[in-house]
Write a protein that holds these residues in place. Sequence first.
Motif: not given
Lengths: 115, 111
Positions: A33, A35, A45, A48, A50, A57, A97, A102, A104, B96, B98
């Motif tokens: 990701y 940011y 954000l 990103h 995957y 975004e 994912r 999740n 980070q 999600d 995210k």
Amino acid sequence: DAMVIQNPRYQVTQFGKPVTLSCSQTLNHNVMYWYQQKSSQAPKLLFHYYDKDFNNEADTPDNFQSRRPNTSFCFLDIRSPGLGDAAMYLCATSRDRDRGNNEQFFGPGTRLTVL
Amino acid sequence: SQQGEEDPQALSIQEGENATMNCSYKTSINNLQWYRQNSGRGLVHLILIRSNEREKHSGRLRVTLDTSKKSSSLLITASRAADTASYFCATPTRGDYKLSFGAGTTVTVRA
């Protein structure tokens, strides 16, 4: 130690002069990701990856682009930096994912100054 | 858009005191996370609490989650100067994977 590395830590560029920020990871995570964080604000954000799949975004300006040539590296390109792009840029990774797990992992950030 | 909001925006306490900050969020979540950010550095993951958990501990940290009120709290006990940092809650965006981060609570621990 497995980690997320960002280079450089501080970057100074001129108004309109393209700049590239880099991020590398030794965690072998699938998701990376980018940011943007301005002073006293939440990290925002930008996009990103995957694996090789790029996800932008909706409100990320076209001025910001990204590349992920392999699992370990990801780059943020700012094509024509404006004064409003001065900020801390944070790179982060997550294992996959997995919505339930999740967490980070962040790099130390690159502080961008635009003159 | 921002999902979580922290309260208060800033907190100043004496070393040894406890610090409590709150996070409110808008939509249903499957987990909520807290991160710490030291000045000029990246974020560090502190703790993840799942939607079916009400309380979780990690060292001097205690996190609670009330899904009926869509709120969470982070308690730091016996604070130290090294706890001076900004603390962010993060929640998944629209189910999600995210994360959406709040604007954070800045904690200053005075020696």
